[in-house]
Design an enzyme around this catalytic site. Sequence first.
Site, PDB file in Angstrom:
ATOM      1  N   CYS A 136      -4.732 -28.029 -36.605  1.00 52.94           N
ATOM      2  CA  CYS A 136      -5.171 -27.349 -35.372  1.00 52.94           C
ATOM      3  C   CYS A 136      -4.648 -25.919 -35.273  1.00 52.94           C
ATOM      4  O   CYS A 136      -5.150 -25.125 -34.490  1.00 52.94           O
ATOM      5  CB  CYS A 136      -4.741 -28.155 -34.160  1.00 52.94           C
ATOM      6  SG  CYS A 136      -5.215 -29.876 -34.286  1.00 52.94           S
TER       7      CYS A 136
ATOM      8  N   HIS B  48      -5.328 -24.141 -28.052  1.00 51.60           N
ATOM      9  CA  HIS B  48      -6.015 -25.206 -28.767  1.00 51.60           C
ATOM     10  C   HIS B  48      -6.266 -26.336 -27.767  1.00 51.60           C
ATOM     11  O   HIS B  48      -5.375 -26.716 -27.010  1.00 51.60           O
ATOM     12  CB  HIS B  48      -5.154 -25.687 -29.938  1.00 51.60           C
ATOM     13  CG  HIS B  48      -5.592 -27.004 -30.482  1.00 51.60           C
ATOM     14  ND1 HIS B  48      -6.897 -27.255 -30.811  1.00 51.60           N
ATOM     15  CD2 HIS B  48      -4.910 -28.147 -30.736  1.00 51.60           C
ATOM     16  CE1 HIS B  48      -6.990 -28.494 -31.239  1.00 51.60           C
ATOM     17  NE2 HIS B  48      -5.803 -29.065 -31.203  1.00 51.60           N
TER      18      HIS B  48
ATOM     19  N   ASN C 121     -11.321 -32.541 -28.901  1.00 46.31           N
ATOM     20  CA  ASN C 121     -10.433 -31.785 -29.790  1.00 46.31           C
ATOM     21  C   ASN C 121     -11.177 -31.512 -31.094  1.00 46.31           C
ATOM     22  O   ASN C 121     -11.495 -32.446 -31.829  1.00 46.31           O
ATOM     23  CB  ASN C 121      -9.161 -32.610 -30.035  1.00 46.31           C
ATOM     24  CG  ASN C 121      -8.193 -31.938 -30.989  1.00 46.31           C
ATOM     25  OD1 ASN C 121      -8.530 -30.969 -31.657  1.00 46.31           O
ATOM     26  ND2 ASN C 121      -6.979 -32.465 -31.053  1.00 46.31           N
TER      27      ASN C 121
HETATM   28  C1  LIG Z   1      -3.506 -40.112 -27.218  1.00 46.22           C
HETATM   29  C2  LIG Z   1      -3.127 -39.877 -25.746  1.00 46.22           C
HETATM   30  C3  LIG Z   1      -4.361 -39.466 -24.981  1.00 46.22           C
HETATM   31  C4  LIG Z   1      -2.606 -41.189 -25.174  1.00 46.22           C
HETATM   32  O1  LIG Z   1      -2.255 -41.012 -23.814  1.00 46.22           O
HETATM   33  P1  LIG Z   1      -0.865 -41.600 -23.269  1.00 46.22           P
HETATM   34  O2  LIG Z   1      -0.811 -41.326 -21.847  1.00 46.22           O
HETATM   35  O3  LIG Z   1       0.189 -41.004 -24.166  1.00 46.22           O
HETATM   36  O4  LIG Z   1      -1.050 -43.133 -23.504  1.00 46.22           O
HETATM   37  P2  LIG Z   1      -0.150 -44.135 -24.381  1.00 46.22           P
HETATM   38  O5  LIG Z   1      -0.342 -43.841 -25.839  1.00 46.22           O
HETATM   39  O6  LIG Z   1       1.241 -44.081 -23.839  1.00 46.22           O
HETATM   40  O7  LIG Z   1      -0.836 -45.500 -24.028  1.00 46.22           O
HETATM   41  C5  LIG Z   1      -0.765 -46.068 -22.740  1.00 46.22           C
HETATM   42  C6  LIG Z   1      -1.577 -47.353 -22.732  1.00 46.22           C
HETATM   43  O8  LIG Z   1      -2.972 -47.027 -22.795  1.00 46.22           O
HETATM   44  C7  LIG Z   1      -3.593 -47.772 -23.842  1.00 46.22           C
HETATM   45  N1  LIG Z   1      -4.691 -47.000 -24.392  1.00 46.22           N
HETATM   46  C8  LIG Z   1      -4.674 -46.158 -25.456  1.00 46.22           C
HETATM   47  N2  LIG Z   1      -5.904 -45.651 -25.644  1.00 46.22           N
HETATM   48  C9  LIG Z   1      -6.697 -46.148 -24.681  1.00 46.22           C
HETATM   49  C10 LIG Z   1      -8.048 -45.987 -24.354  1.00 46.22           C
HETATM   50  N3  LIG Z   1      -8.868 -45.175 -25.040  1.00 46.22           N
HETATM   51  N4  LIG Z   1      -8.530 -46.666 -23.277  1.00 46.22           N
HETATM   52  C11 LIG Z   1      -7.745 -47.473 -22.550  1.00 46.22           C
HETATM   53  N5  LIG Z   1      -6.442 -47.683 -22.819  1.00 46.22           N
HETATM   54  C12 LIG Z   1      -5.923 -47.015 -23.873  1.00 46.22           C
HETATM   55  C13 LIG Z   1      -2.481 -48.025 -24.833  1.00 46.22           C
HETATM   56  O9  LIG Z   1      -2.780 -49.147 -25.639  1.00 46.22           O
HETATM   57  C14 LIG Z   1      -1.308 -48.272 -23.920  1.00 46.22           C
HETATM   58  O10 LIG Z   1      -1.382 -49.571 -23.450  1.00 46.22           O
HETATM   59  P3  LIG Z   1      -0.039 -50.479 -23.338  1.00 46.22           P
HETATM   60  O11 LIG Z   1       0.825 -49.740 -22.349  1.00 46.22           O
HETATM   61  O12 LIG Z   1      -0.557 -51.781 -22.864  1.00 46.22           O
HETATM   62  O13 LIG Z   1       0.532 -50.496 -24.728  1.00 46.22           O
HETATM   63  C15 LIG Z   1      -2.044 -38.763 -25.613  1.00 46.22           C
HETATM   64  O14 LIG Z   1      -0.789 -39.241 -26.042  1.00 46.22           O
HETATM   65  C16 LIG Z   1      -2.386 -37.526 -26.420  1.00 46.22           C
HETATM   66  O15 LIG Z   1      -3.340 -36.824 -26.121  1.00 46.22           O
HETATM   67  N6  LIG Z   1      -1.575 -37.215 -27.437  1.00 46.22           N
HETATM   68  C17 LIG Z   1      -1.817 -36.110 -28.338  1.00 46.22           C
HETATM   69  C18 LIG Z   1      -3.069 -36.349 -29.113  1.00 46.22           C
HETATM   70  C19 LIG Z   1      -3.093 -35.751 -30.469  1.00 46.22           C
HETATM   71  O16 LIG Z   1      -2.337 -36.123 -31.332  1.00 46.22           O
HETATM   72  N7  LIG Z   1      -4.000 -34.827 -30.710  1.00 46.22           N
HETATM   73  C20 LIG Z   1      -4.195 -34.254 -31.992  1.00 46.22           C
HETATM   74  C21 LIG Z   1      -3.258 -33.163 -32.354  1.00 46.22           C
HETATM   75  S1  LIG Z   1      -3.325 -31.713 -31.449  1.00 46.22           S
END
Ligand SMILES: CC(C)(COP(=O)(O)OP(=O)(O)OC[C@H]1O[C@@H](n2cnc3c(N)ncnc32)[C@H](O)[C@@H]1OP(=O)(O)O)[C@@H](O)C(=O)NCCC(=O)NCCS
Length: 337
Positions: A123, A264, A294
Amino acid sequence: MDRPTDPYTSPYHAVIAGYGASVPEKILTNQDLAQMVDTTDEWITTRTGIKTRHISTENETTAMFATQAAKKAMQIAKIKPGEIEMIIVATITPEMVFPSTASFVQRAIGAKNAWVFDLSAACSGFVYALSIVQQFIETGRMKNALVIGAETLTKITNFKDRSSCILFGDGAGAVVIQNARDNRRGIIYSTHYSEGDRWEALNCQAYGSRYPADKKLEDPDKIYMDIKGREVYQQAIRRIVETVNECLDKCGLTMDDIKMVISHQMNARIIESAAKRLNITEEKAFLNISEYGNTSAASIPIALDECARTGKIERGDIILLVAFGAGLTWGANVIEF
Ligand SMILES: CC(C)(COP(=O)(O)OP(=O)(O)OC[C@H]1O[C@@H](n2cnc3c(N)ncnc32)[C@H](O)[C@@H]1OP(=O)(O)O)[C@@H](O)C(=O)NCCC(=O)NCCS
């Protein structure tokens, strides 16, 4: 306004002379994804800010979007293919292992006098590439270059993994960078960092020498991107805040001097959290992730194109581009547009 303190004293300035973007026509909505994995529009919207993403069809490839974006940027810059001396395509989803995606762009636009290559910094690829071109321009070695960010991330997305498949989209953005003896415009400052110790936070392990095509994968999902969302989330906010503060400090600017921060587009919540810590007002923290998702290296030039076309940024405005991604990598450019 007066040009801020310039850490470099070259008489040459790397100016954005043209911009363009190209995305696939096909759209994947949150509702579509809710039919494919256990998720909802509400969850995706509140956790990421994403509503739709443009996704490539089987026959659409990275070089196609890169070429279309490049042609638009060249049209605005009023530049002929033969005048381009360098093409960098920032991508982690290249046309093929080799030759570079940039080779296909060169061929498609007829830039016979250019030397061309791809840059792999995920990215952060576009801000890294801008900085490389800046060096060649400021030393007077080059007059015109094309910098492109282009991705077809949905081709390495696991559409069975609900925590990652909601995030990504495809497309390309491009800029023509020109050498100008114009004191008032151009790239003012670039900065970049890497932290290889955290490579596991974001990766795609297949297709390389570790897992060549003839070696059976013990985990078939290694052909897809793997992300540790929480870790990336926290690191991204921290690094964006540090990097933006460094840019302001080194250039002798305050946030009042910046017209637009074009980050980004990785997650609206990450951008909003960083903006809050940096006292960036809502109208200065550009967001278009709701439409595109993204798009990795393509996201900043796609956003830049939108800002320029819609008049959100104008000639003479100071803008700040900031990126964070796999590697880990991060960086920024301060530009008088
Ligand atoms: C991926 C992302 C959106 C997840 O959001 P979050 O608030 O961190 O959520 P978590 O990973 O803590 O998951 C919380 C819960 O939601 C669930 N969950 C994950 N994806 C889900 C989806 N699409 N729909 C519903 N529930 C979902 C998880 O399983 C978890 O459930 P649990 O508590 O029962 O285990 C966020 O962490 C993010 O954007 N990270 C950066 C992304 C990235 O790497 N981008 C690329 C590089 S720039």
